[in-house]
Design an enzyme around this catalytic site. Structure first.
Site: not given
Length: 578
Positions: A434-436
């Site tokens: 997550y978050e890229g």
């Protein structure tokens, strides 16, 4: 399972002997010294160990639940949140003009580490709220700031980030959520978002969603995305926030880990929201939050690794199995076996260097925000931009590997729930996604960050490392890091102007290579500081620095060779042959 022990002695060592905390604070005009910082961290560690860690295992087993249209978090979480906020931890590093304490960001980042170690699911609530506050503070108008920031900073309200849709993950150009302007200046937001951490809970108070959506006349692609503030509750006639907005939880995601964290499918059915920043410039505004979250997620990998190390080292000193190396004693504690020590040292070498690099990066962030010289602010900001994907991806990759190795120390006991090690593995895995995703972070480093200022930012960072290595003549860690840095410089030069396939083929290996050199730099600084005395802490630092030099830095040679081989072997197989 062993009790969590906050690494306060290590923080104090870094503050006073490695990172030059007092001088750094003097440079930016903050009246905080190392003694005060250590006292704050000690109190924060006590809260994490005594309040949050005891909730971790049952939070994983009980999980958050959707009961009707309401989310229920595991027993004790809502009370722990209210205690956390009441004690001021939610406002630690926030700006005083919004009700924050304005303490240095290094304290915030190390608090994040301890929260991740003690209870990762809980730590997401304050982390996401802080990121939302940063985006609102940087981009919203004064009316939105005045209304929403004080209760969010205090922890009375919380925040969430709503980007992802079922057809639009990394490629946000595909998102379909719509926002229609209303006569009163608000917007009606309609669409569905998935994977929304902290999307709803039972803590009480408002939940402020930052939602990416398109205006009716928006251009196609990412240039047509706007950002909207969409609260769970709207103001009533008396100014209280009691009117339920038209947003709801459609489902809770069933996940591999972080079970106590409510990861929501959110439905916005004409929900009232307000534009944050300029129309069609929402992605730039959202990246203020995302970059803050990426640092936090990297620290999650660090925190999990540190917690897993504590459990594994404690177990290894108690578990009796096998004979001593000379065959004279049987059974012996498994800490005597070379392979067990190898696994523990791999973890420890990452954790202590990662903690130092996180602290250095945090000091640069404070410098970027508060230094009186504009050129120094710009220089520090560029260094943080360079290191953000390294911290996010490097720390979470090493963090997951550390959790797996710590689990391995337990043998069969690591695979069952009783000792808690399998939870660390499950919880750590999401941080690489997550978050890229970490592949995207690596492409960001190679494609966007290396070319900053025509390469001057990364070369300036390498020069900082080289200067410290030159001052550490005679230390094995300095010499090995110097060799790795020279190889990294050459590899960096070879990637300038690389095509998309060449960059993609090299990116993940390059980021790991970069992280290893940065950690070698931190180990060099720690080893230099540790020459002063023969205390147990200093002796351990010297020994682990030598281990990192001998056993982990040599990975850089293989990574350089892999990068140099180019994209040919990766792209040769036809797509339909997979």
């Amino acid at each position: 399972m062993f009790n969590y022990i906050p690494p306060i002695d290590d923080y104090r060592f870094l503050l006073t002997e490695v990172l030059g905390f007092d001088r750094a604070m003097a440079d930016i005009g903050k009246e905080v010294d190392a003694d005060l910082a250590a006292a704050v961290l000690e109190e924060a560690g006590r809260m994490c160990a005594e309040r949050l860690h005891p909730l971790n295992r049952h939070g994983d087993e009980e999980g958050s639940r959707l009961v009707g249209d309401k989310v229920e978090t595991p027993a004790g979480f809502a009370e722990a949140w209210r205690d956390f906020a009441a004690a001021g931890w939610a406002s630690l590093s926030a700006a005083p003009e919004h009700g924050g304490q304005g303490l240095p960001f290094i304290l915030q980042l190390w608090l994040d580490e301890m929260m991740a170690a003690a209870n990762l699911s809980f730590g997401l609530f304050p982390g996401l709220t802080r990121g939302a506050c940063e985006a609102i503070a940087a981009h919203a108008d004064q009316a939105l700031k005045a209304t929403y920031l004080p209760p969010m900073v205090s922890g009375e309200w919380t925040g969430a980030m709503a980007l992802t849709e079922s057809g639009a993950g990394t490629d946000l150009a595909l998102l379909k959520t719509k926002a229609v302007p209303q006569q009163d200046g608000s917007y009606q937001v309609t669409g569905q978002k998935i994977f929304i951490s902290s999307g709803d809970h039972d803590f009480g108070g408002n939940i402020v969603h930052l939602v990416l959506a398109r205006l009716p006349d928006a251009p196609a692609g990412v240039k047509g995305i706007s950002l909207f503030l969409v609260p769970k509750f709207l103001p009533d006639a008396d100014g209280g926030f009691t009117v339920r907005n038209a947003l709801s939880v459609g489902a809770l995601e069933k996940k591999m880990g972080i079970h106590a964290q409510p990861t929501c499918v959110m439905n916005y059915d004409g929900a009232t929201g307000w534009l944050v920043g300029e129309a069609n410039r929402g992605l730039a505004a959202m990246f203020t939050m995302m970059n803050a979250e990426r640092l936090m997620v990297g620290i999650q990998g660090l925190g999990i690794a540190g917690a897993a190390y504590q459990q594994a080292s404690g177990y290894a000193k108690e578990r009796l199995q096998g004979r001593s190396a000379d065959g004279a004693r049987n059974p012996v504690a498994i800490i005597e076996h070379a392979d067990v020590r190898r696994m523990l040292l791999n973890i420890r070498a990452f954790v202590e260097a990662g903690r130092a690099l996180a602290g250095w990066t945090a000091l640069q962030l404070d410098r970027a925000h508060h230094h009186p010289d504009a050129s120094e602010r710009a220089r520090a900001d560029a260094l943080v931009a360079l290191l953000t994907p390294v911290v996010k991806a490097g720390f979470t990759d090493f963090g997951f590997e550390s959790a797996v190795q710590a689990q391995q120390v337990f043998g069969g006991h690591g695979y069952i729930r009783e000792w808690g090690m399998e939870q660390y593995v499950r919880d750590a895995r999401i941080a690489q996604i997550y978050e890229g995703t970490n592949g995207v972070q690596a492409m960001d480093l190679v494609g966007r960050k290396l070319p900053l200022a025509d390469g001057a930012v990364v070369e300036g960072f390498f020069d900082l490392i080289a200067a410290d290595l030159a001052a550490a003549e005679g230390l094995a860690i300095a010499e090995r890091t110097r060799e790795a840095l020279a190889l990294l410089r050459a590899t960096t030069a070879s990637l300038r102007g690389a095509g998309i396939d060449a960059a993609g083929a090299a990116a993940v290996d390059y980021l790991r290579f970069f992280a290893l050199v940065a950690m070698g730099w931190m180990w060099t600084r720690m080893a230099v500081a540790a020459q002063e005395t023969d205390s147990p802490l200093h002796e351990a630092k010297r020994a682990v620095a030598d281990y990192f030099a001998a056993r982990m830095l040599p990975q850089s040679q293989g990574l350089a060779a892999s990068i140099a081989s180019g994209e040919g072997s990766i792209m040769a197989l036809a797509a339909d042959a997979f």
